[in-house]
Design an enzyme around this catalytic site. Structure first.
Site, PDB file in Angstrom:
ATOM      1  N   ASP A 115      -9.734  19.123 -13.123  1.00  0.00           N
ATOM      2  CA  ASP A 115      -9.976  17.749 -13.551  1.00  0.00           C
ATOM      3  C   ASP A 115      -9.793  17.725 -15.067  1.00  0.00           C
ATOM      4  O   ASP A 115     -10.580  18.316 -15.806  1.00  0.00           O
ATOM      5  CB  ASP A 115     -11.402  17.360 -13.134  1.00  0.00           C
ATOM      6  CG  ASP A 115     -11.741  15.918 -13.459  1.00  0.00           C
ATOM      7  OD1 ASP A 115     -11.217  15.392 -14.464  1.00  0.00           O
ATOM      8  OD2 ASP A 115     -12.556  15.330 -12.727  1.00  0.00           O
ATOM      9  N   ARG A 136       0.848  -1.206   0.000  1.00  0.00           N
ATOM     10  CA  ARG A 136       0.000   0.000   0.000  1.00  0.00           C
ATOM     11  C   ARG A 136       0.880   1.252   0.000  1.00  0.00           C
ATOM     12  O   ARG A 136       0.547   2.269  -0.585  1.00  0.00           O
ATOM     13  CB  ARG A 136      -0.944  -0.009   1.219  1.00  0.00           C
ATOM     14  CG  ARG A 136      -1.619   1.337   1.454  1.00  0.00           C
ATOM     15  CD  ARG A 136      -2.879   1.258   2.328  1.00  0.00           C
ATOM     16  NE  ARG A 136      -2.809   0.357   3.441  1.00  0.00           N
ATOM     17  CZ  ARG A 136      -2.093   0.570   4.561  1.00  0.00           C
ATOM     18  NH1 ARG A 136      -1.379   1.664   4.715  1.00  0.00           N
ATOM     19  NH2 ARG A 136      -2.102  -0.323   5.539  1.00  0.00           N
ATOM     20  N   LYS A 184     -10.881   6.655 -17.894  1.00  0.00           N
ATOM     21  CA  LYS A 184     -11.350   7.152 -19.200  1.00  0.00           C
ATOM     22  C   LYS A 184     -10.256   7.058 -20.262  1.00  0.00           C
ATOM     23  O   LYS A 184      -9.754   5.986 -20.518  1.00  0.00           O
ATOM     24  CB  LYS A 184     -11.875   8.578 -19.041  1.00  0.00           C
ATOM     25  CG  LYS A 184     -12.690   8.796 -17.779  1.00  0.00           C
ATOM     26  CD  LYS A 184     -13.920   7.913 -17.711  1.00  0.00           C
ATOM     27  CE  LYS A 184     -14.723   8.249 -16.461  1.00  0.00           C
ATOM     28  NZ  LYS A 184     -15.539   7.177 -15.974  1.00  0.00           N
ATOM     29  N   TYR A 193     -18.778  16.602 -13.171  1.00  0.00           N
ATOM     30  CA  TYR A 193     -19.270  15.224 -13.104  1.00  0.00           C
ATOM     31  C   TYR A 193     -20.188  15.065 -11.881  1.00  0.00           C
ATOM     32  O   TYR A 193     -19.862  15.541 -10.783  1.00  0.00           O
ATOM     33  CB  TYR A 193     -18.074  14.260 -13.030  1.00  0.00           C
ATOM     34  CG  TYR A 193     -18.458  12.847 -12.687  1.00  0.00           C
ATOM     35  CD1 TYR A 193     -19.406  12.166 -13.451  1.00  0.00           C
ATOM     36  CD2 TYR A 193     -17.901  12.191 -11.595  1.00  0.00           C
ATOM     37  CE1 TYR A 193     -19.777  10.864 -13.129  1.00  0.00           C
ATOM     38  CE2 TYR A 193     -18.265  10.890 -11.269  1.00  0.00           C
ATOM     39  CZ  TYR A 193     -19.203  10.235 -12.042  1.00  0.00           C
ATOM     40  OH  TYR A 193     -19.574   8.963 -11.722  1.00  0.00           O
TER      41      TYR A 193
HETATM   42  O1  P1T Z   1     -15.314   6.828 -12.148  1.00  0.00           O
HETATM   43  P1  P1T Z   1     -14.084   7.348 -11.496  1.00  0.00           P
HETATM   44  O2  P1T Z   1     -12.826   6.759 -12.026  1.00  0.00           O
HETATM   45  O3  P1T Z   1     -14.147   7.307  -9.997  1.00  0.00           O
HETATM   46  O4  P1T Z   1     -13.954   8.903 -11.903  1.00  0.00           O
HETATM   47  C1  P1T Z   1     -14.857   9.882 -11.503  1.00  0.00           C
HETATM   48  C2  P1T Z   1     -14.845  11.013 -12.493  1.00  0.00           C
HETATM   49  C3  P1T Z   1     -14.091  12.139 -12.218  1.00  0.00           C
HETATM   50  N1  P1T Z   1     -14.029  13.173 -13.078  1.00  0.00           N
HETATM   51  C4  P1T Z   1     -14.690  13.146 -14.242  1.00  0.00           C
HETATM   52  C5  P1T Z   1     -14.607  14.325 -15.160  1.00  0.00           C
HETATM   53  C6  P1T Z   1     -15.451  12.038 -14.591  1.00  0.00           C
HETATM   54  O5  P1T Z   1     -16.091  12.053 -15.773  1.00  0.00           O
HETATM   55  C7  P1T Z   1     -15.550  10.935 -13.694  1.00  0.00           C
HETATM   56  C8  P1T Z   1     -16.369   9.734 -13.991  1.00  0.00           C
HETATM   57  N2  P1T Z   1     -17.325   9.923 -14.993  1.00  0.00           N
HETATM   58  C9  P1T Z   1     -18.191   9.014 -15.460  1.00  0.00           C
HETATM   59  C10 P1T Z   1     -18.299   7.757 -15.003  1.00  0.00           C
HETATM   60  C11 P1T Z   1     -19.081   9.492 -16.534  1.00  0.00           C
HETATM   61  O6  P1T Z   1     -19.715   8.684 -17.248  1.00  0.00           O
HETATM   62  O7  P1T Z   1     -19.153  10.716 -16.731  1.00  0.00           O
END
Ligand code: P1T
Length: 389
Positions: free
Chosen positions: A179, A54, A204, A107
């Protein structure tokens, strides 16, 4: 080997996986997946560098080195998800009663996290249309600590002027978090524009194949990095070694993928803009986009996300979505396959209807993550589904 002078495409393939990376004695071309959860020590009082996975994991370290290189920051940190990165950031930087200014289009899960902090720790959050920097300045209070931005934003693809907002924020000693999930470091490096902290949902474009959940933070300030690294370990919000390997692998084609995502998205946005059953298209690469000029000034591309409104409302949008055959109806984005979704009922259902209305997320809104398939097949699929409504 130093890759400092190498271009993005070269760094995306090599940084962290230099054959001599692991203590000078290893020559693998691909970083091994170090699964061991713990490390042996010879002496009780002499733990050595690697102690517990960790805290230290060589596969994660390889990836963190690449993260920093791609955003051109001094430091990178890997997390178990985008939201794990965001939550760790909030624990590291915020105290009860602090105030955060956020883009009104973020988001839905980020807004949900803000709400959780409001309920649990008395955090105060003001959401403003950050595409107008003066609204950010107007929202600053004595207890404000952070400005939280996305550019382009999710799902309306609004753009904010990262350099202008960073300048304002720094005058008031505030930190700026960007972000950068939608453009990836291939098209935009917020730290070079003045942002203090860059956040990613690695899930993504960076991982790129819809098979990893991951997050990252990149930054330049050593004291902030030490604090975040402490919190990463203390909270345990780390990614698994296998996921780190998948991300290292996915990153090697980031530039190829981003170019194809973008050329497909541009063609689709132009097609939709002329379609009688489409009332509005949101894409930063269209000259009709209200912040087109800011976009081309601060980023080298527009990305692969396109949102649009169908003529009608929820009924028409749902019928359209359920008639598609090449696009997959699913949340998320950034994978090689085209995904499509209904923000009000899916990715942004976790915020209230009032908040959605204030942010401009209508029931006729559809968001797509344009993949790297053949663009003629994608357009033909959209055409047949639009014909049916
Ligand atoms: O899903 P995760 O890896 O925890 O990420 C969250 C997140 C953070 N910032 C942005 C701009 C995001 O688009 C997301 C996650 N978004 C989706 C799952 C979506 O479909 O928009």
């Amino acid at each position: 080997m130093s890759h400092k002078d190498h271009s993005f495409d070269t760094r995306a393939i090599h940084v962290g996986e230099e054959p001599e990376f692991f203590e000078g004695s290893r020559n693998e071309v691909v970083a091994p997946i170090y699964l061991s959860s713990t490390y042996a020590r010879k002496e009780v009082k002499n733990p050595g560098f690697f102690q517990y996975s960790r805290s230290q994991n060589p596969t994660r370290f390889a990836l963190e080195k690449r993260y920093a290189s791609l955003e051109q920051t001094a430091y990178g940190l890997g997390f178990a998800s985008g939201l794990a990165a965001e939550a760790t950031l909030m624990v590291a930087l915020l105290k009860p009663g602090d105030h955060v200014i956020g883009f009104d289009d973020l988001y839905g899960g980020t807004k949900r996290l803000f709400h959780l902090w409001e309920d649990t720790y008395g955090l105060k959050v003001t959401l403003v249309d950050a595409s107008q920097p003066e609204l950010v300045e107007g929202a600053i209070r004595p207890e404000t600590k952070l400005v939280w931005l996305e550019s382009p934003s999710n799902p309306l693809l609004k753009i904010c002027d990262i350099a202008a907002i960073s300048k304002i924020a720094h005058r008031y000693n505030l930190l700026v978090v960007v972000d950068n999930t939608f453009l990836s470091p291939y098209f935009q490096q917020p730290a070079n524009l003045g942002a203090d902290i860059v956040v990613h949902s690695i899930t993504k474009y960076i991982a790129g194949h819809s098979d990893v959940i991951g997050g990252a933070i990149m930054l330049n300030d050593k004291a902030l990095y030490d604090r975040l690294k402490f919190c990463q370990n203390a909270l345990g919000s780390v990614p698994s070694p296998f996921d780190c390997y998948l991300v290292l692998r996915g990153l090697k084609t980031l530039s190829l993928r981003m170019e194809k995502h973008q050329s497909n998205a541009l063609a689709i946005a132009a097609y939709l803009e002329n379609h009688p059953k489409v009332s509005r298209v949101y894409y930063p690469g269209l000259r009709s986009h209200p912040q087109y000029e800011t976009g081309i000034r601060q980023a080298s591309g527009f990305g692969g996300m396109v949102s649009f409104e169908v003529v009608g409302g929820e009924k028409e949008a749902v019928k359209f979505l359920e008639s598609l055959q090449v696009f997959t109806l699913a949340e998320s984005l950034g994978g090689v396959e085209s995904l499509i979704e209904h923000p009000a009922l899916m990715t942004h259902a976790s915020i209230t209807a009032k908040e959605r209305e204030m942010a401009g997320i209508k029931d006729s809104l559809i968001r797509m993550s344009v993949g790297v398939e053949d663009k003629a097949d994608l357009i033909a699929d959209l055409e047949q589904a639009l014909e049916g409504i």
